[in-house]
Motif scaffolding. Structure first.
Motif, PDB file in Angstrom:
ATOM      1  N   LYS A 197      -7.128  18.106   6.808  1.00 19.93           N
ATOM      2  CA  LYS A 197      -8.365  17.072   7.282  1.00 19.93           C
ATOM      3  C   LYS A 197      -9.077  17.753   5.949  1.00 19.93           C
ATOM      4  CE  LYS A 197     -12.744  18.343  10.284  1.00 19.93           C
ATOM      5  NZ  LYS A 197     -13.552  19.022  10.162  1.00 19.93           N
ATOM      6  N   TRP A 198      -8.771  18.665   5.598  1.00 15.02           N
ATOM      7  CA  TRP A 198      -9.582  19.084   4.113  1.00 15.02           C
ATOM      8  C   TRP A 198      -9.024  18.003   2.982  1.00 15.02           C
ATOM      9  CZ3 TRP A 198      -7.833  20.724  -0.995  1.00 15.02           C
ATOM     10  CH2 TRP A 198      -8.574  21.451  -1.778  1.00 15.02           C
ATOM     11  N   VAL A 199      -7.913  17.882   2.968  1.00 13.01           N
ATOM     12  CA  VAL A 199      -7.768  16.567   1.691  1.00 13.01           C
ATOM     13  C   VAL A 199      -7.851  15.132   2.107  1.00 13.01           C
ATOM     14  CG1 VAL A 199      -5.178  15.648   1.176  1.00 13.01           C
ATOM     15  CG2 VAL A 199      -5.349  18.049   1.260  1.00 13.01           C
ATOM     16  N   LEU A 200      -8.633  14.770   3.166  1.00  9.41           N
ATOM     17  CA  LEU A 200      -9.182  13.524   3.367  1.00  9.41           C
ATOM     18  C   LEU A 200     -10.473  13.964   2.817  1.00  9.41           C
ATOM     19  CD1 LEU A 200      -7.919  13.205   7.256  1.00  9.41           C
ATOM     20  CD2 LEU A 200      -6.965  12.011   4.803  1.00  9.41           C
ATOM     21  N   GLU A 201     -11.552  14.748   3.313  1.00 12.50           N
ATOM     22  CA  GLU A 201     -12.510  15.339   3.127  1.00 12.50           C
ATOM     23  C   GLU A 201     -12.811  15.159   1.412  1.00 12.50           C
ATOM     24  OE1 GLU A 201     -13.853  18.057   6.841  1.00 12.50           O
ATOM     25  OE2 GLU A 201     -13.983  18.624   4.483  1.00 12.50           O
ATOM     26  N   GLN A 202     -11.520  15.969   0.915  1.00  8.72           N
ATOM     27  CA  GLN A 202     -11.792  15.811  -0.647  1.00  8.72           C
ATOM     28  C   GLN A 202     -11.442  14.101  -1.071  1.00  8.72           C
ATOM     29  OE1 GLN A 202     -11.990  18.274  -3.235  1.00  8.72           O
ATOM     30  NE2 GLN A 202     -13.000  18.799  -1.302  1.00  8.72           N
ATOM     31  N   ASN A 203     -11.374  13.425  -0.197  1.00 12.72           N
ATOM     32  CA  ASN A 203     -11.214  12.065  -0.956  1.00 12.72           C
ATOM     33  C   ASN A 203     -12.339  11.615   0.027  1.00 12.72           C
ATOM     34  OD1 ASN A 203      -8.768  11.527  -2.811  1.00 12.72           O
ATOM     35  ND2 ASN A 203      -7.958  12.851  -0.848  1.00 12.72           N
ATOM     36  N   GLY A 204     -13.246  11.843   0.573  1.00 14.06           N
ATOM     37  CA  GLY A 204     -14.788  10.920   1.053  1.00 14.06           C
ATOM     38  C   GLY A 204     -13.801  10.371   2.395  1.00 14.06           C
ATOM     39  N   ILE A 205     -13.414  10.528   2.376  1.00  7.19           N
ATOM     40  CA  ILE A 205     -12.872  10.402   4.145  1.00  7.19           C
ATOM     41  C   ILE A 205     -13.702  11.333   5.039  1.00  7.19           C
ATOM     42  CG2 ILE A 205     -11.473  10.125   6.412  1.00  7.19           C
ATOM     43  CD1 ILE A 205      -9.540   8.664   3.994  1.00  7.19           C
ATOM     44  N   ASN A 241       1.288  -1.253   0.557  1.00  9.91           N
ATOM     45  CA  ASN A 241       0.370   0.532   0.051  1.00  9.91           C
ATOM     46  C   ASN A 241       0.767   1.613   0.004  1.00  9.91           C
ATOM     47  OD1 ASN A 241      -2.735  -0.821  -0.125  1.00  9.91           O
ATOM     48  ND2 ASN A 241      -2.488  -1.422   1.433  1.00  9.91           N
ATOM     49  N   PRO A 242       1.753   1.325  -0.462  1.00  9.54           N
ATOM     50  CA  PRO A 242       2.585   3.062  -1.182  1.00  9.54           C
ATOM     51  C   PRO A 242       1.789   4.395  -1.199  1.00  9.54           C
ATOM     52  CG  PRO A 242       2.760   1.762  -2.967  1.00  9.54           C
ATOM     53  CD  PRO A 242       1.613   0.922  -2.600  1.00  9.54           C
ATOM     54  N   TRP A 243       0.293   3.890  -1.314  1.00  8.74           N
ATOM     55  CA  TRP A 243      -0.391   5.331  -1.364  1.00  8.74           C
ATOM     56  C   TRP A 243      -0.549   5.522   0.063  1.00  8.74           C
ATOM     57  CZ3 TRP A 243      -4.413   4.661   0.836  1.00  8.74           C
ATOM     58  CH2 TRP A 243      -5.664   3.131   0.543  1.00  8.74           C
ATOM     59  N   LEU A 244      -0.181   3.972   0.969  1.00 15.39           N
ATOM     60  CA  LEU A 244      -1.090   4.795   2.087  1.00 15.39           C
ATOM     61  C   LEU A 244      -0.706   5.565   2.624  1.00 15.39           C
ATOM     62  CD1 LEU A 244      -3.631   2.877   3.757  1.00 15.39           C
ATOM     63  CD2 LEU A 244      -1.711   1.714   5.032  1.00 15.39           C
ATOM     64  N   LEU A 245       1.039   4.860   2.980  1.00 12.95           N
ATOM     65  CA  LEU A 245       1.956   6.448   3.138  1.00 12.95           C
ATOM     66  C   LEU A 245       2.488   7.434   2.969  1.00 12.95           C
ATOM     67  CD1 LEU A 245       4.958   6.318   4.568  1.00 12.95           C
ATOM     68  CD2 LEU A 245       5.568   6.658   1.819  1.00 12.95           C
ATOM     69  N   PRO A 299     -11.329  -2.287  -4.571  1.00 15.17           N
ATOM     70  CA  PRO A 299     -13.127  -1.888  -3.316  1.00 15.17           C
ATOM     71  C   PRO A 299     -12.180  -1.108  -2.942  1.00 15.17           C
ATOM     72  CG  PRO A 299     -10.953  -4.202  -2.683  1.00 15.17           C
ATOM     73  CD  PRO A 299     -10.161  -3.999  -3.599  1.00 15.17           C
ATOM     74  N   ALA A 300     -14.172  -0.377  -2.571  1.00 14.71           N
ATOM     75  CA  ALA A 300     -14.422   1.352  -2.102  1.00 14.71           C
ATOM     76  C   ALA A 300     -13.285   0.513  -0.526  1.00 14.71           C
ATOM     77  CB  ALA A 300     -15.125   1.246  -2.361  1.00 14.71           C
ATOM     78  N   LEU A 301     -13.082   1.161   0.731  1.00 15.23           N
ATOM     79  CA  LEU A 301     -12.557   1.276   1.813  1.00 15.23           C
ATOM     80  C   LEU A 301     -13.693   1.529   2.762  1.00 15.23           C
ATOM     81  CD1 LEU A 301      -9.522   4.128   1.967  1.00 15.23           C
ATOM     82  CD2 LEU A 301      -9.731   1.850   1.555  1.00 15.23           C
ATOM     83  N   GLY A 302     -13.475   0.428   3.302  1.00 16.64           N
ATOM     84  CA  GLY A 302     -14.916   0.371   4.326  1.00 16.64           C
ATOM     85  C   GLY A 302     -14.677   0.791   6.020  1.00 16.64           C
ATOM     86  N   THR A 303     -15.568   1.190   6.475  1.00 16.75           N
ATOM     87  CA  THR A 303     -14.999   2.100   7.747  1.00 16.75           C
ATOM     88  C   THR A 303     -14.141   2.547   8.450  1.00 16.75           C
ATOM     89  OG1 THR A 303     -18.006   2.241   8.066  1.00 16.75           O
ATOM     90  CG2 THR A 303     -16.878   3.486   9.222  1.00 16.75           C
ATOM     91  N   ASP A 304     -13.893   0.829   9.105  1.00 24.74           N
ATOM     92  CA  ASP A 304     -12.531   0.708   9.309  1.00 24.74           C
ATOM     93  C   ASP A 304     -11.313   1.549   9.016  1.00 24.74           C
ATOM     94  OD1 ASP A 304     -14.073  -0.322  11.679  1.00 24.74           O
ATOM     95  OD2 ASP A 304     -13.863  -2.448  11.252  1.00 24.74           O
ATOM     96  N   GLU A 305     -10.817   1.106   7.526  1.00 23.06           N
ATOM     97  CA  GLU A 305     -10.195   1.580   6.679  1.00 23.06           C
ATOM     98  C   GLU A 305      -9.933   2.936   6.981  1.00 23.06           C
ATOM     99  OE1 GLU A 305      -9.376  -1.808   3.421  1.00 23.06           O
ATOM    100  OE2 GLU A 305     -11.125  -1.275   3.615  1.00 23.06           O
ATOM    101  N   ARG A 306     -11.317   3.608   6.178  1.00 21.57           N
ATOM    102  CA  ARG A 306     -11.106   5.182   7.073  1.00 21.57           C
ATOM    103  C   ARG A 306     -10.687   6.006   7.675  1.00 21.57           C
ATOM    104  NH1 ARG A 306     -15.984   4.587   3.822  1.00 21.57           N
ATOM    105  NH2 ARG A 306     -17.476   5.894   5.254  1.00 21.57           N
ATOM    106  N   ARG A 307     -11.446   4.596   9.603  1.00 18.68           N
ATOM    107  CA  ARG A 307     -11.172   5.674  10.439  1.00 18.68           C
ATOM    108  C   ARG A 307      -9.595   4.494  10.408  1.00 18.68           C
ATOM    109  NH1 ARG A 307     -15.602   6.204  15.074  1.00 18.68           N
ATOM    110  NH2 ARG A 307     -16.839   7.210  13.308  1.00 18.68           N
ATOM    111  N   PHE A 308      -9.203   4.258   9.639  1.00 19.44           N
ATOM    112  CA  PHE A 308      -7.762   3.825  10.126  1.00 19.44           C
ATOM    113  C   PHE A 308      -6.662   5.500   9.811  1.00 19.44           C
ATOM    114  CE2 PHE A 308      -3.926   2.306   8.476  1.00 19.44           C
ATOM    115  CZ  PHE A 308      -2.917   1.804   9.453  1.00 19.44           C
ATOM    116  N   LEU A 309      -7.560   5.374   8.082  1.00 21.51           N
ATOM    117  CA  LEU A 309      -6.812   6.356   7.580  1.00 21.51           C
ATOM    118  C   LEU A 309      -6.638   7.955   8.139  1.00 21.51           C
ATOM    119  CD1 LEU A 309      -7.333   6.500   3.549  1.00 21.51           C
ATOM    120  CD2 LEU A 309      -5.756   6.188   4.882  1.00 21.51           C
ATOM    121  N   ALA A 310      -7.807   8.617   8.444  1.00 21.45           N
ATOM    122  CA  ALA A 310      -8.167   9.952   9.848  1.00 21.45           C
ATOM    123  C   ALA A 310      -6.765   9.306  10.855  1.00 21.45           C
ATOM    124  CB  ALA A 310      -9.228   9.700  10.432  1.00 21.45           C
TER     125      ALA A 310
END
Ligand SMILES: [Fe+2]
Ligand SMILES: [Fe+2]
Length: 359
Positions: free
Chosen positions: A318-326, A170-174, A233-244
């Motif tokens: 926070k804005w960047v995250l929101e822009q990406n649906g988180i 998941n290089p994008w995750l970093l 696959p689209a990210l699930g709730t847990d994954e989105r929370r993990f990213l935040a």
């Protein structure tokens, strides 16, 4: 002489998986545009006018404070380089588009240039600082011990990073975790560029600031690409929370370049003070004293003013995250508590990378 031309010969099939397919496709021109900027704006810290800095005009504690800030910056930059360059091979393996691969490489390279710049800030103030000089005063001892603590904290991050990012493919995750420190760093360097008098440092920090904007742009491109990838696959709730949470942790990490007391929401949430039974008792006191002093020398402002300056940066993350649906943030993310930003509070729409990412 006759050259035998056997047009019938074809090579055997390439070994799969071949990580170097001849594939220079461009899907998103913006990555190449940012890479062109990186090439145009290459700079060399060696060429800055270091000898015009009058170190003797500073009081000993001011010199130590700026050296401490420089050493801290160098350690952050040095740690950032492999975080970009390690996933470079993953981008190859995944046959990511050429522009992203080039930008990944250029970003890692930039971090080495920054590391050199910060190292020179430290050693211009105090030769050999931090680990090749002999502390003589109590404060010098504490400064060096603090940096050893930072070194230990950083060493603990790498195994988690390789497990989650590299092995997790998941290089994008970093880039989400690194996006936050980049944005916070930009705010800090902006203030220093405005406030500092020494031309060598004014120019150096200006370069670092401009480079960090490109890094944010790179992080955003990679992040957007993943979020819009219909094949995954689209990210699930847990994954989105993990990213935040990852972004929040990234901000707390970056705040090590600013003062710490505002961060102390609880020992559990304060990356720099955790575990409480191991943090040197005087760590926060020494850190705040030296960074506060360094900021006054370099920006004319105190640590509280720098903290307020960082608040918009947190809203920007926070804005960047929101822009990406988180956008389903946990109200108790430590960073929002520390900055008194409500999870439902309007984020900041001002875009630091609009010019870089214009289509
Ligand atoms: Fe950097
Ligand atoms: Fe960076």
């Amino acid at each position: 002489m006759t050259i035998e031309m056997d047009h019938a010969w074809t090579p055997p099939p390439v070994l799969a998986p071949n990580i170097y397919p001849v594939d220079w496709r461009v899907e998103d021109r913006r990555a190449l545009n940012v890479y062109e900027r990186a090439k145009d704006l290459t700079w060399n810290p060696t060429r800055l006018a270091w000898d015009t800095i009058d170190v003797d005009a500073l009081e000993p504690e001011e010199r130590l404070a700026v050296a401490y800030h420089g050493a801290l910056g160098a350690m952050f930059e040095y740690a950032a380089a492999p975080q970009f360059l390690h996933p470079l091979s993953t981008l190859y393996e995944r046959h990511e588009e050429h522009g992203l691969i080039l930008l990944c490489m250029a970003t890692g390279r930039d971090e080495f240039v920054h590391e050199e710049f910060f190292r020179r800030v430290a050693t211009t103030m105090i030769p050999g600082f931090p680990f090749e000089f002999t502390p003589r005063t109590e404060l010098e001892h504490r400064a060096v011990q603090n940096l050893r603590w930072v070194e230990w904290k950083q060493s603990r991050m790498w195994p988690t990073y390789t497990e989650k990012v590299v092995l997790g493919d998941n290089p994008w995750l970093l880039q989400v975790s690194i996006l936050a420190p980049e944005i916070v760093g930009m705010v800090l360097f902006d203030r220093i560029v405005d406030g500092i008098a020494w031309p060598a440092l004014k120019e150096g920090y200006r370069h670092v600031d401009v480079d960090e904007r490109r890094h944010v742009a790179y992080g955003r491109l990679l992040f957007e690409k993943r979020m819009r990838d219909r094949d995954r696959p689209a990210l699930g709730t847990d994954e989105r929370r993990f990213l935040a949470k990852l972004a929040s942790d990234g901000i707390l990490y970056a705040m090590g370049m600013l003062a710490l007391p505002q961060l102390v929401t609880s020992d559990e949430s304060n990356f720099w003070m955790r575990p409480a039974d191991q943090a040197p008792g005087h760590f926060a006191e020494t850190h705040n004293r030296l960074l506060g002093r360094a900021m006054r020398v370099m920006t004319g402002e105190d640590a509280d003013a720098m903290w307020e300056a960082a608040r918009p940066a947190v809203k920007k993350v926070k804005w960047v995250l929101e822009q990406n649906g988180i956008d389903d943030f946990d109200d108790h993310l430590p960073v929002f508590e520390a900055f008194r930003i409500g999870a439902r509070e309007r984020s900041l729409e001002e875009d630091y990378t609009a010019d870089l990412l214009a289509r």
